[in-house]
Design an enzyme around this catalytic site. Structure first.
Site, PDB file in Angstrom:
ATOM      1  N   TYR A  78      -4.427   7.042  -9.905  1.00 55.57           N
ATOM      2  CA  TYR A  78      -3.149   6.269 -10.259  1.00 55.57           C
ATOM      3  C   TYR A  78      -2.335   6.323  -9.103  1.00 55.57           C
ATOM      4  CZ  TYR A  78      -5.200   7.395 -14.621  1.00 55.57           C
ATOM      5  OH  TYR A  78      -5.908   7.315 -15.852  1.00 55.57           O
TER       6      TYR A  78
ATOM      7  N   SER B  65       0.668   1.873   0.297  1.00 54.93           N
ATOM      8  CA  SER B  65       2.055   1.870  -0.446  1.00 54.93           C
ATOM      9  C   SER B  65       3.162   1.456   0.412  1.00 54.93           C
ATOM     10  CB  SER B  65       2.501   3.623  -0.580  1.00 54.93           C
ATOM     11  OG  SER B  65       3.869   3.515  -0.885  1.00 54.93           O
TER      12      SER B  65
ATOM     13  N   HIS C 288       6.142   2.157   0.357  1.00 53.28           N
ATOM     14  CA  HIS C 288       7.148   3.104   0.878  1.00 53.28           C
ATOM     15  C   HIS C 288       6.764   3.515   2.394  1.00 53.28           C
ATOM     16  CE1 HIS C 288       8.819   3.832  -2.851  1.00 53.28           C
ATOM     17  NE2 HIS C 288       7.891   3.715  -3.529  1.00 53.28           N
TER      18      HIS C 288
ATOM     19  N   ASP D 294      12.414   3.201  -4.791  1.00 55.10           N
ATOM     20  CA  ASP D 294      12.206   3.711  -6.412  1.00 55.10           C
ATOM     21  C   ASP D 294      13.568   4.030  -6.717  1.00 55.10           C
ATOM     22  OD1 ASP D 294       9.390   3.040  -6.320  1.00 55.10           O
ATOM     23  OD2 ASP D 294       8.903   5.143  -5.805  1.00 55.10           O
TER      24      ASP D 294
ATOM     25  N   GLU E 114       5.874  -1.532 -12.522  1.00 57.47           N
ATOM     26  CA  GLU E 114       6.644  -0.633 -12.136  1.00 57.47           C
ATOM     27  C   GLU E 114       8.011  -0.835 -11.995  1.00 57.47           C
ATOM     28  OE1 GLU E 114       5.485   1.385  -8.394  1.00 57.47           O
ATOM     29  OE2 GLU E 114       3.801   2.118  -9.287  1.00 57.47           O
TER      30      GLU E 114
ATOM     31  N   HIS F 235      10.596   0.036  -8.864  1.00 62.35           N
ATOM     32  CA  HIS F 235      10.255  -0.308  -7.611  1.00 62.35           C
ATOM     33  C   HIS F 235      10.718  -1.460  -7.083  1.00 62.35           C
ATOM     34  CE1 HIS F 235       7.183   0.281  -4.172  1.00 62.35           C
ATOM     35  NE2 HIS F 235       7.502  -0.858  -4.051  1.00 62.35           N
TER      36      HIS F 235
HETATM   37 ZN   LIG Z   1       7.683   2.847  -5.453  1.00 60.77          ZN
END
Ligand SMILES: [Zn+2]
Length: 180
Positions: free
Chosen positions: A85, A92, A94, A101, A150, A153
């Site tokens: 997950y 990512s 990030h 986030d 999400e 995000h």
């Molecule tokens: Zn995120």
């Protein structure tokens, strides 16, 4: 030079392990993490855009709070080990310093779909493009983005592209799949 803020990062377009963004900064955005924690870092323009977003929300008595900004390739590798997950390292956003986030006290600062129904989550969905952000992983776009919904995000893409994607309802993947 190519606009660095429109970069597409996903499972098909991962960042290399040695990709570390230039000029990561902590400009004092309200974060849950304590000062000195690398997750408070963001690329500079992203950081200033996020700060004005969070400040403007505060003026409407909404308590958006940063949870996770920059995350290194190595850290992403640690987090994703053994978990289907969590995004594999390189995939990512990030790692780029362009993603953040956020959450709020009403959902105990958790990254949960319930955030979307809070006043903060609703405000974020409406206003993020004004600050150059998109909600990168919309509901019902999992097959396109490769990520589940999400609502917490946000990804900095600059205002023109954020407006364009929001008005057309396109994801970054759909934008890049168009023939220019
Ligand atoms: Zn995120």
């Amino acid at each position: 030079m190519k606009n660095p803020y429109t970069i597409l990062i996903n499972r098909e377009h991962p960042l290399p392990p040695d990709h570390v963004p230039q000029g990561l900064v902590d400009i004092g955005i309200p974060f849950e993490a304590a000062p000195g924690d690398p997750k408070r870092l963001l690329e500079e323009k992203t950081a200033f855009a996020a700060l004005s977003l969070i400040r403007d929300a505060r003026h409407e008595n909404l308590n958006l709070c940063g949870i996770s900004g920059y995350r290194s390739y190595t850290r992403q590798a640690e987090l994703s080990t053994g978990s289907p997950y969590v995004a594999p390292p390189g995939t990512s956003e990030h790692q780029s310093g362009l993603a953040l986030d956020v959450s709020c006290p009403e959902v105990q600062m958790e990254l949960t779909e319930d955030f979307a129904r809070t006043p903060e989550g609703l405000w974020l969905a409406r206003n993020a493009p004004l600050y150059g952000f998109i909600l990168r992983y919309p509901v019902n776009k999992e097959a396109v983005t490769g990520f589940p919904w999400e609502p917490w995000h946000i990804r900095f893409v600059t205002r023109p592209l954020a407006f364009y994607l929001t008005l057309t309802g396109m994801t970054l993947e759909e934008y890049f799949s168009m023939a220019f």
